[in-house]
Design an enzyme around this catalytic site. Sequence first.
Site, PDB file in Angstrom:
ATOM      1  N   LYS A  56     -18.011  16.245 -24.468  1.00  0.00           N
ATOM      2  CA  LYS A  56     -18.342  17.652 -24.205  1.00  0.00           C
ATOM      3  C   LYS A  56     -19.655  17.783 -23.434  1.00  0.00           C
ATOM      4  O   LYS A  56     -19.730  18.498 -22.439  1.00  0.00           O
ATOM      5  CB  LYS A  56     -18.456  18.450 -25.523  1.00  0.00           C
ATOM      6  CG  LYS A  56     -17.185  18.470 -26.359  1.00  0.00           C
ATOM      7  CD  LYS A  56     -17.346  19.286 -27.630  1.00  0.00           C
ATOM      8  CE  LYS A  56     -18.412  18.798 -28.575  1.00  0.00           C
ATOM      9  NZ  LYS A  56     -18.203  17.440 -29.110  1.00  0.00           N
ATOM     10  N   ARG A  90     -17.884  26.128 -34.029  1.00  0.00           N
ATOM     11  CA  ARG A  90     -17.402  24.971 -34.791  1.00  0.00           C
ATOM     12  C   ARG A  90     -16.703  25.401 -36.074  1.00  0.00           C
ATOM     13  O   ARG A  90     -16.239  24.544 -36.819  1.00  0.00           O
ATOM     14  CB  ARG A  90     -18.595  24.081 -35.155  1.00  0.00           C
ATOM     15  CG  ARG A  90     -18.765  22.838 -34.268  1.00  0.00           C
ATOM     16  CD  ARG A  90     -19.993  22.072 -34.759  1.00  0.00           C
ATOM     17  NE  ARG A  90     -19.997  20.688 -34.412  1.00  0.00           N
ATOM     18  CZ  ARG A  90     -20.646  20.165 -33.359  1.00  0.00           C
ATOM     19  NH1 ARG A  90     -21.289  20.942 -32.519  1.00  0.00           N
ATOM     20  NH2 ARG A  90     -20.632  18.870 -33.148  1.00  0.00           N
ATOM     21  N   ARG A 100     -24.052   5.508 -27.570  1.00  0.00           N
ATOM     22  CA  ARG A 100     -24.644   6.667 -26.868  1.00  0.00           C
ATOM     23  C   ARG A 100     -26.173   6.620 -26.895  1.00  0.00           C
ATOM     24  O   ARG A 100     -26.793   6.333 -27.907  1.00  0.00           O
ATOM     25  CB  ARG A 100     -24.161   7.965 -27.518  1.00  0.00           C
ATOM     26  CG  ARG A 100     -24.847   9.199 -26.962  1.00  0.00           C
ATOM     27  CD  ARG A 100     -24.075  10.454 -27.212  1.00  0.00           C
ATOM     28  NE  ARG A 100     -24.042  10.867 -28.594  1.00  0.00           N
ATOM     29  CZ  ARG A 100     -23.415  11.969 -29.024  1.00  0.00           C
ATOM     30  NH1 ARG A 100     -22.765  12.734 -28.165  1.00  0.00           N
ATOM     31  NH2 ARG A 100     -23.417  12.280 -30.299  1.00  0.00           N
ATOM     32  N   ARG A 136     -29.485   8.764 -31.258  1.00  0.00           N
ATOM     33  CA  ARG A 136     -29.607   9.801 -32.280  1.00  0.00           C
ATOM     34  C   ARG A 136     -29.435   9.208 -33.674  1.00  0.00           C
ATOM     35  O   ARG A 136     -28.571   8.363 -33.888  1.00  0.00           O
ATOM     36  CB  ARG A 136     -28.541  10.875 -32.042  1.00  0.00           C
ATOM     37  CG  ARG A 136     -28.921  11.858 -30.969  1.00  0.00           C
ATOM     38  CD  ARG A 136     -27.789  12.734 -30.524  1.00  0.00           C
ATOM     39  NE  ARG A 136     -26.965  13.286 -31.593  1.00  0.00           N
ATOM     40  CZ  ARG A 136     -25.920  14.087 -31.390  1.00  0.00           C
ATOM     41  NH1 ARG A 136     -25.581  14.425 -30.159  1.00  0.00           N
ATOM     42  NH2 ARG A 136     -25.210  14.536 -32.393  1.00  0.00           N
ATOM     43  N   ARG A 153     -19.303  13.124 -39.817  1.00  0.00           N
ATOM     44  CA  ARG A 153     -19.145  14.140 -38.761  1.00  0.00           C
ATOM     45  C   ARG A 153     -17.693  14.276 -38.339  1.00  0.00           C
ATOM     46  O   ARG A 153     -17.212  15.369 -38.046  1.00  0.00           O
ATOM     47  CB  ARG A 153     -20.023  13.778 -37.554  1.00  0.00           C
ATOM     48  CG  ARG A 153     -21.502  14.093 -37.806  1.00  0.00           C
ATOM     49  CD  ARG A 153     -22.406  13.388 -36.835  1.00  0.00           C
ATOM     50  NE  ARG A 153     -22.144  13.709 -35.462  1.00  0.00           N
ATOM     51  CZ  ARG A 153     -22.394  12.904 -34.429  1.00  0.00           C
ATOM     52  NH1 ARG A 153     -22.916  11.698 -34.642  1.00  0.00           N
ATOM     53  NH2 ARG A 153     -22.145  13.276 -33.215  1.00  0.00           N
TER      54      ARG A 153
END
Length: 218
Positions: free
Chosen positions: A13, A88, A127, A160, A171
């Site tokens: 996204k 969300r 990431r 992160r 998550r």
Amino acid sequence: MRMVLLGAPGAGKGTQASVIADQNGVAHVASGDLFRKHLGEGTDLGKLAKTFMDKGDLVPDDVTVKMVLERIAEPDAAGGYVLDGFPRTGAQAEALDAALVSAGQVLDIAPLIEVDTEELVRRLAGRWICRVCQIPYHEITAPPKQTGVCDKDGGELYQRDDDKAEVVRARLQTYQALTAPLIDYYEGQSKLVRVNGQQDVEKVTADLLAAVSASAVS
Ligand code: ADP
Ligand code: ADP
């Protein structure tokens, strides 16, 4: 153009929203980026959000909705926006719809970027995010030109805390339980378009832009 970009954590996204927003001259509004900005600035909202983010839970709807609706009311979002990571929950989607109605605006499209779970886990594990602009990189599939440094602004890249394997599991569960129902919500409004997210970044962008053009024609 007003777009809600749907997809699980790691679907792409942020990567796609920043390109599409740039190309269309609209604002890229990412709720996670807004929370991380608050966190970096040490605000009360940032401290509150962190307690939920660290566990892979959602930040409560009331504070999230207020933060995002204030953001999209800013002048740079008047001509449109790509929403990334918001809504969300059903309550967030309804709050967005109510805000659109009162502003006399409509949502154009809600593309869903589809990626299987195994690939999501791989993507989140590799990431790296720019501390300045929050653009995501991947150590294998989307590396920066210079290790640890953002191509765009020279910012430091970091991983992160919530991309650790145990938080990622939480998550993904949160996504399935609370966010996946939005697929039916936007299908019911005839706004949903499914896009295959397991292709090169450029091909995913092309498919998203084709979906936007098709929705403008119909
Ligand atoms: P992802 O890369 O998983 O899509 P984000 O950066 O969008 O992650 O979000 C990181 C975290 O910030 C979420 O796990 C959640 O705790 C919080 N968050 C972001 N957006 C929302 C939202 N719309 N509602 C509630 N919590 C949110
Ligand atoms: P989200 O915002 O949905 O959590 P990101 O845009 O941050 O997802 O992407 C998650 C990770 O996957 C990042 O490391 C990013 O560089 C990488 N990525 C994004 N799109 C692709 C793609 N099409 N192919 C391979 N890797 C991708």
